[in-house]
Design a protein around this motif. Structure first.
Motif, PDB file in Angstrom:
ATOM      1  N   TRP A   1       0.817  -1.203   0.000  1.00  0.00           N
ATOM      2  CA  TRP A   1       0.000   0.000   0.000  1.00  0.00           C
ATOM      3  C   TRP A   1       0.855   1.258   0.000  1.00  0.00           C
ATOM      4  O   TRP A   1       0.476   2.263  -0.615  1.00  0.00           O
ATOM      5  CB  TRP A   1      -0.950  -0.007   1.199  1.00  0.00           C
ATOM      6  N   LEU A  26       2.103   1.847  -3.578  1.00  0.00           N
ATOM      7  CA  LEU A  26       0.983   2.098  -4.479  1.00  0.00           C
ATOM      8  C   LEU A  26       0.255   3.399  -4.173  1.00  0.00           C
ATOM      9  O   LEU A  26      -0.642   3.797  -4.920  1.00  0.00           O
ATOM     10  CB  LEU A  26      -0.006   0.927  -4.426  1.00  0.00           C
ATOM     11  N   ARG A  42       0.041   3.984 -11.635  1.00  0.00           N
ATOM     12  CA  ARG A  42      -0.109   2.602 -11.178  1.00  0.00           C
ATOM     13  C   ARG A  42      -1.040   1.856 -12.132  1.00  0.00           C
ATOM     14  O   ARG A  42      -2.210   2.244 -12.292  1.00  0.00           O
ATOM     15  CB  ARG A  42      -0.660   2.581  -9.755  1.00  0.00           C
ATOM     16  N   GLY A  68      -2.693  -1.839 -12.662  1.00  0.00           N
ATOM     17  CA  GLY A  68      -2.929  -3.154 -12.095  1.00  0.00           C
ATOM     18  C   GLY A  68      -3.152  -4.185 -13.180  1.00  0.00           C
ATOM     19  O   GLY A  68      -3.919  -3.951 -14.120  1.00  0.00           O
ATOM     20  N   PHE A  89       1.439  -3.347 -11.021  1.00  0.00           N
ATOM     21  CA  PHE A  89       1.144  -4.219  -9.891  1.00  0.00           C
ATOM     22  C   PHE A  89       0.491  -5.485 -10.434  1.00  0.00           C
ATOM     23  O   PHE A  89      -0.619  -5.444 -10.978  1.00  0.00           O
ATOM     24  CB  PHE A  89       0.228  -3.521  -8.888  1.00  0.00           C
ATOM     25  N   SER A 101      -5.115  -3.991  -2.483  1.00  0.00           N
ATOM     26  CA  SER A 101      -3.933  -3.425  -3.140  1.00  0.00           C
ATOM     27  C   SER A 101      -4.235  -3.123  -4.598  1.00  0.00           C
ATOM     28  O   SER A 101      -3.869  -2.059  -5.127  1.00  0.00           O
ATOM     29  CB  SER A 101      -2.754  -4.405  -3.043  1.00  0.00           C
ATOM     30  N   ALA A 104      -4.734   0.881  -7.914  1.00  0.00           N
ATOM     31  CA  ALA A 104      -4.203   1.190  -9.249  1.00  0.00           C
ATOM     32  C   ALA A 104      -5.042   2.269  -9.931  1.00  0.00           C
ATOM     33  O   ALA A 104      -6.243   2.410  -9.682  1.00  0.00           O
ATOM     34  CB  ALA A 104      -4.173  -0.074 -10.102  1.00  0.00           C
TER      35      ALA A 104
END
Length: 541
Positions: A359, A362, A369, A371, A421, A481, A485
């Protein structure tokens, strides 16, 4: 055991029995008033020093959050100017909750039902997940206060009656009890939120019961921000025999129906929403759900098991959409996210495993970010019956990385740092992604993948309750998490990435692909998946 039905087929009666586990008593209403955390420093302004207790949200944190994040993609649940004008449907919903709360309080054997609102969210959680503010949960709305009062009164009365050995009194309160199906945490969470919405419409206290022989519930990863939704009494083993015992079973029950148990359990009904056909599930977007379950709205306790969602379609239901908007402040795109946050604040175990390591990076300012979630399938991931070489896994995932590259080229500012991520049901793929793309990839490539549905693991030693609870915590940690993103690239035939994306409070940034399919060039960056389309895929939303 034969069961009478109302609007649906009879539940299976030849399943083998299971012993019921001890449930949480009323004392747990007090447990989560505060959350003790220690040793974390990834957001120094929010985490406490070692040994200190983190209480409810600080005034300073709230004031800062009220300014809102800068992204225009974040949803807004602010109501229209005439939102104060009540409608008959909204007034009826408010009256039903108030009446149910009063009835539950009247039946309570205690003078006070205990705390109605618990500790809220730690400041670190609110700082990390500002989308909570979109739901109003950082400062609970009137409906949530009313529902927490209803809930506390019902659970207190039930627990007191159970402690006194008064069996008949324990069956007088109105509940919708969620029992996890033999499926993953994402599917359970999707179904759980739909169950919560049904409970709200029906004026029932929503609880979850961790039945023996079934996956741990979402409570394994959550503190309770507003009300304790652990079921306050042990359920008789005979009630659990009628639950679907096969993961791939398909219900024949209509989604607004239930089947009543025979004596001596006629105070209970079973609601089976496991793998319904799409045509069945869509009824939740058309029929009046105020009298759920149809034909037996007076039954006190509804046991519900589900691995499918219906939050989006329930919010578009013409019988209830005005109530959802005016009374609850919800809209189709936000209902799932707000339902989740009403139930769950990630507990200390989840924060410890994901706060500093994931976290923190991110939420670093100035970073784009992206994902990426790739699901290869349960057999490949957990049974290893179709193991592929890392190069083959990367080849199957090529559309996802091509999409990420296209998003980066289209939207990243010159010189901006970009993080991918990556989450997947294949540990080998995670390692291969790190090896191929290096520090650009943020992932947990050392995580031992364990499915919370024990039969999908090839090692019986992984079926210990402590191991499965840890698997739920990792699942929730990764989904949260993933929600951080800016853009989400997910597998169309998977609920795991979809849950994370829908918890973000962002739209116009979701791209759904399939491993091995050559469609990234057509989709990314200009054709994100719409909320309505995404809600209709796979596990539904």
């Amino acid at each position: 055991m034969q069961m009478s039905s109302a609007g649906g087929a009879a539940a299976p009666a030849d399943s083998r029995g299971r012993q019921a586990a001890s449930a949480t008593t009323i004392g747990l209403l007090l447990v989560f008033t505060t959350l003790t955390l220690s040793g974390h420093s990834w957001i120094t302004s929010s985490w406490s020093a070692p040994g200190q207790a983190v209480l409810a949200v600080s005034t300073a944190a709230r004031n800062q959050l009220q300014k809102g994040p800068p992204s225009s993609r974040l949803l807004s649940t602010s109501q229209p100017e005439n939102a104060d004008e009540s409608t008959p449907a909204a007034e009826a919903a408010e009256a039903k909750i108030a009446a149910a709360a009063a009835a539950a309080a009247a039946n309570s054997t205690q003078a006070s039902p205990g705390p109605q609102l618990l500790g809220g969210y730690p400041a670190a959680v609110l700082d990390t997940f500002p989308q909570i503010k979109q739901c109003g949960h950082d400062g609970p709305k009137d409906w949530l206060r009313q529902y927490a009062q209803l809930h506390a009164a019902a659970t207190a009365a039930t627990a007191a009656a159970a402690a006194a050995g008064n069996t008949s009194a324990t069956q007088q309160q109105r509940y919708l009890v969620s029992i996890p199906h033999l499926s993953g945490t994402a599917d359970h969470t999707i179904g759980l939120v739909a169950q919560l919405l049904l409970a709200l419409l029906g004026g029932r206290a929503f609880t979850e019961y961790a039945a023996p022989g079934r996956p741990p519930g979402l409570a394994a990863a959550c503190d309770f921000p507003h009300f304790n939704w652990s079921h306050p009494q042990r359920l008789p083993g005979a009630l659990l025999e009628a639950l679907p015992q096969v993961a791939t079973s398909r219900t024949s029950m209509q989604p607004n129906a239930a089947v009543r148990y025979p004596p001596p359990y006629e105070a209970y009904a079973l609601h089976n929403l496991v793998n319904p056909l799409d045509a069945q599930l869509e009824a939740l977007g058309r029929v009046n759900l105020t009298d759920f379950p149809a034909g037996m709205a007076d039954v006190p306790v509804v046991l519900s098991t589900s691995n499918r969602g219906a939050s989006y379609m329930m919010l578009t239901n013409p019988h209830h959409k005005d109530t959802w908007w005016r009374h609850y402040g919800l809209r189709p795109e936000s209902a799932f996210m707000c339902g989740f946050w009403a139930l769950c604040s990630p507990n200390a175990a989840v924060q410890r495993m994901y706060g500093q390591r994931f976290w923190g990076p991110l939420t670093e300012p100035g970073v784009m970010r992206i994902g990426i979630q790739v699901r290869f399938g349960d057999k490949l991931a957990f049974l290893h019956s179709a193991a592929l070489a890392p190069s083959a896994l990367l080849a199957l995932a090529a559309p996802y990385f091509a999409c990420a590259q296209a998003l980066e080229e289209a939207y990243a500012a010159p010189g901006q740092r970009v993080v991918w991520f990556v989450i997947s049901d294949s540990g080998a793929f995670r390692k291969a992604a790190v090896k191929r793309y290096g520090d650009k990839v943020l992932t947990d490539d050392q995580l031992q993948l364990v499915h919370v549905a024990c039969h999908l693991n090839d090692d019986p030693s992984l079926c210990k309750d402590s191991t499965l609870q840890l698997a739920v915590q990792h699942s929730v940690g990764e989904m949260l998490s993933f929600s951080l993103a800016d853009y989400h690239i997910i597998t169309r035939s998977s609920g795991f990435g979809r849950v994370g994306a829908w918890l973000s409070g962002r739209w116009g940034n979701l791209y759904e692909l399939s491993p091995g399919a050559d469609d990234a060039g057509e989709v990314c960056p200009g054709r994100p998946t719409s909320p309505a389309e995404s809600a209709a895929h796979f596990s539904r939303m």
